[in-house]
Structure formats: C-alpha cells, structure tokens
Design a protein around this motif. Sequence first.
Motif, PDB file in Angstrom:
ATOM      1  N   CYS A  42       8.027  -2.419   8.840  1.00 28.95           N
ATOM      2  CA  CYS A  42       8.798  -1.187   8.691  1.00 28.95           C
ATOM      3  C   CYS A  42       7.957   0.081   8.617  1.00 28.95           C
ATOM      4  CB  CYS A  42       9.701  -1.283   7.458  1.00 28.95           C
ATOM      5  SG  CYS A  42       8.811  -1.216   5.885  1.00 28.95           S
ATOM      6  N   GLY A  43       6.617  -0.056   8.533  1.00 31.32           N
ATOM      7  CA  GLY A  43       5.758   1.118   8.533  1.00 31.32           C
ATOM      8  C   GLY A  43       5.473   1.711   7.160  1.00 31.32           C
ATOM      9  N   TYR A  44       5.958   1.083   6.094  1.00 31.94           N
ATOM     10  CA  TYR A  44       5.678   1.573   4.735  1.00 31.94           C
ATOM     11  C   TYR A  44       4.173   1.627   4.524  1.00 31.94           C
ATOM     12  CZ  TYR A  44       5.176   1.457  -0.350  1.00 31.94           C
ATOM     13  OH  TYR A  44       4.810   1.715  -1.648  1.00 31.94           O
ATOM     14  N   ARG A  45       3.711   2.670   3.811  1.00 33.93           N
ATOM     15  CA  ARG A  45       2.282   2.839   3.523  1.00 33.93           C
ATOM     16  C   ARG A  45       2.064   3.059   2.043  1.00 33.93           C
ATOM     17  NH1 ARG A  45      -1.033   5.995   7.638  1.00 33.93           N
ATOM     18  NH2 ARG A  45      -0.120   5.265   9.564  1.00 33.93           N
ATOM     19  N   GLN A  46       0.925   2.572   1.581  1.00 35.62           N
ATOM     20  CA  GLN A  46       0.486   2.899   0.234  1.00 35.62           C
ATOM     21  C   GLN A  46      -1.039   2.911   0.238  1.00 35.62           C
ATOM     22  OE1 GLN A  46       2.177  -0.357  -2.086  1.00 35.62           O
ATOM     23  NE2 GLN A  46       0.136  -1.094  -2.544  1.00 35.62           N
ATOM     24  N   PRO A  47      -1.656   3.724  -0.615  1.00 34.20           N
ATOM     25  CA  PRO A  47      -3.123   3.780  -0.651  1.00 34.20           C
ATOM     26  C   PRO A  47      -3.710   2.432  -1.058  1.00 34.20           C
ATOM     27  CG  PRO A  47      -2.160   5.622  -1.865  1.00 34.20           C
ATOM     28  CD  PRO A  47      -1.044   4.688  -1.522  1.00 34.20           C
ATOM     29  N   HIS A  48      -4.797   2.066  -0.413  1.00 40.31           N
ATOM     30  CA  HIS A  48      -5.483   0.825  -0.753  1.00 40.31           C
ATOM     31  C   HIS A  48      -6.187   0.993  -2.094  1.00 40.31           C
ATOM     32  CE1 HIS A  48      -9.077  -1.891  -0.603  1.00 40.31           C
ATOM     33  NE2 HIS A  48      -8.085  -2.728  -0.447  1.00 40.31           N
ATOM     34  N   GLN A  49      -6.076  -0.004  -2.946  1.00 38.68           N
ATOM     35  CA  GLN A  49      -6.747   0.023  -4.240  1.00 38.68           C
ATOM     36  C   GLN A  49      -7.862  -1.007  -4.253  1.00 38.68           C
ATOM     37  OE1 GLN A  49      -3.901  -0.336  -7.390  1.00 38.68           O
ATOM     38  NE2 GLN A  49      -2.823   1.510  -6.787  1.00 38.68           N
ATOM     39  N   VAL A  50      -9.034  -0.591  -4.755  1.00 36.48           N
ATOM     40  CA  VAL A  50     -10.198  -1.466  -4.818  1.00 36.48           C
ATOM     41  C   VAL A  50      -9.862  -2.704  -5.645  1.00 36.48           C
ATOM     42  CG1 VAL A  50     -12.591  -1.647  -5.592  1.00 36.48           C
ATOM     43  CG2 VAL A  50     -11.769   0.475  -4.581  1.00 36.48           C
ATOM     44  N   GLY A  51     -10.230  -3.864  -5.139  1.00 37.53           N
ATOM     45  CA  GLY A  51     -10.017  -5.119  -5.851  1.00 37.53           C
ATOM     46  C   GLY A  51      -8.692  -5.793  -5.532  1.00 37.53           C
ATOM     47  N   ALA A  52      -7.842  -5.138  -4.766  1.00 38.11           N
ATOM     48  CA  ALA A  52      -6.558  -5.724  -4.393  1.00 38.11           C
ATOM     49  C   ALA A  52      -6.453  -5.724  -2.868  1.00 38.11           C
ATOM     50  CB  ALA A  52      -5.410  -4.926  -5.000  1.00 38.11           C
ATOM     51  N   PRO A  53      -6.834  -6.832  -2.199  1.00 36.63           N
ATOM     52  CA  PRO A  53      -6.730  -6.873  -0.741  1.00 36.63           C
ATOM     53  C   PRO A  53      -5.294  -6.629  -0.281  1.00 36.63           C
ATOM     54  CG  PRO A  53      -7.945  -8.772  -1.565  1.00 36.63           C
ATOM     55  CD  PRO A  53      -7.373  -8.068  -2.754  1.00 36.63           C
ATOM     56  N   CYS A  54      -5.144  -5.877   0.790  1.00 34.17           N
ATOM     57  CA  CYS A  54      -3.811  -5.533   1.279  1.00 34.17           C
ATOM     58  C   CYS A  54      -2.960  -6.764   1.568  1.00 34.17           C
ATOM     59  CB  CYS A  54      -3.924  -4.670   2.533  1.00 34.17           C
ATOM     60  SG  CYS A  54      -4.610  -3.032   2.234  1.00 34.17           S
ATOM     61  N   TYR A  55      -3.575  -7.824   2.092  1.00 33.52           N
ATOM     62  CA  TYR A  55      -2.802  -9.010   2.471  1.00 33.52           C
ATOM     63  C   TYR A  55      -2.195  -9.731   1.262  1.00 33.52           C
ATOM     64  CZ  TYR A  55      -7.093 -11.560   1.351  1.00 33.52           C
ATOM     65  OH  TYR A  55      -8.195 -12.057   0.723  1.00 33.52           O
ATOM     66  N   THR A  56      -2.598  -9.372   0.052  1.00 32.35           N
ATOM     67  CA  THR A  56      -2.000  -9.981  -1.139  1.00 32.35           C
ATOM     68  C   THR A  56      -0.789  -9.204  -1.630  1.00 32.35           C
ATOM     69  OG1 THR A  56      -3.427  -8.774  -2.679  1.00 32.35           O
ATOM     70  CG2 THR A  56      -4.232 -10.905  -1.871  1.00 32.35           C
ATOM     71  N   LEU A  57      -0.533  -8.039  -1.039  1.00 29.20           N
ATOM     72  CA  LEU A  57       0.575  -7.185  -1.458  1.00 29.20           C
ATOM     73  C   LEU A  57       1.772  -7.367  -0.532  1.00 29.20           C
ATOM     74  CD1 LEU A  57      -1.532  -3.942  -2.002  1.00 29.20           C
ATOM     75  CD2 LEU A  57      -0.875  -5.627  -3.730  1.00 29.20           C
ATOM     76  N   THR A  58       2.955  -7.189  -1.086  1.00 25.93           N
ATOM     77  CA  THR A  58       4.171  -7.262  -0.262  1.00 25.93           C
ATOM     78  C   THR A  58       4.836  -5.898  -0.207  1.00 25.93           C
ATOM     79  OG1 THR A  58       5.472  -7.982  -2.157  1.00 25.93           O
ATOM     80  CG2 THR A  58       4.611  -9.690  -0.739  1.00 25.93           C
ATOM     81  N   CYS A  59       5.521  -5.647   0.879  1.00 24.64           N
ATOM     82  CA  CYS A  59       6.210  -4.386   1.087  1.00 24.64           C
ATOM     83  C   CYS A  59       7.414  -4.304   0.148  1.00 24.64           C
ATOM     84  CB  CYS A  59       6.663  -4.297   2.542  1.00 24.64           C
ATOM     85  SG  CYS A  59       7.621  -2.811   2.915  1.00 24.64           S
ATOM     86  N   PRO A  60       7.558  -3.209  -0.607  1.00 29.26           N
ATOM     87  CA  PRO A  60       8.707  -3.076  -1.498  1.00 29.26           C
ATOM     88  C   PRO A  60      10.027  -2.849  -0.746  1.00 29.26           C
ATOM     89  CG  PRO A  60       7.361  -1.096  -1.599  1.00 29.26           C
ATOM     90  CD  PRO A  60       6.626  -2.089  -0.757  1.00 29.26           C
ATOM     91  N   ARG A  61       9.944  -2.436   0.517  1.00 29.55           N
ATOM     92  CA  ARG A  61      11.157  -2.206   1.310  1.00 29.55           C
ATOM     93  C   ARG A  61      11.693  -3.489   1.947  1.00 29.55           C
ATOM     94  NH1 ARG A  61       9.373   2.990   4.882  1.00 29.55           N
ATOM     95  NH2 ARG A  61       9.074   4.456   3.170  1.00 29.55           N
ATOM     96  N   CYS A  62      10.803  -4.252   2.626  1.00 32.29           N
ATOM     97  CA  CYS A  62      11.295  -5.386   3.403  1.00 32.29           C
ATOM     98  C   CYS A  62      10.675  -6.723   3.008  1.00 32.29           C
ATOM     99  CB  CYS A  62      11.090  -5.133   4.900  1.00 32.29           C
ATOM    100  SG  CYS A  62       9.364  -5.131   5.397  1.00 32.29           S
TER     101      CYS A  62
END
Length: 69
Positions: A42-62
């Motif tokens: 869906c294109g949602y963006r959030q700033p990357h935080q050190v120590g939290a790889p993006c692939y471990t996060l889920t989109c709050p929208r979809c």
Amino acid sequence: MGFGRGRGQGRGQGMGRGGGRGMGQGNKPGSGPGGNCVCPSCGYRQPHQVGAPCYTLTCPRCGAKLIKE
C-alpha cells in the motif's frame, strides 16, 4: 638465434572478473541505519529505527511485511 621472432602468446587475453564489494543495497544486513521502511502493498512509510530490521515490522494499514527503502 633471433629474439622476437616467432609466434607467442603475446599480451593477456584476461579473464579478470571484478571482485569488489558494492554499496549495501536493499534489505541486507549492513544496509545502513538511515532510510525508511516501506510497505510494498500500500506504500505506507515509516522511518527506519536502528536495531529493528524493516522485514520484522508489519504495515499498520494492511498487515504486509515492510521492506527497506
């Protein structure tokens, strides 16, 4: 005996292949602390935080897994 006469191999027909390392890209370890985590669905963006790889996060929208931009 003459030097330089005859058939020889001459200068290289090199098979060199670059073995250098490029800049870190994508979702790989060491791709850097900056940037954004982006949802590929869906294109949602959030700033990357050190120590939290993006692939471990889920989109709050979809609910899709985020990727590093």
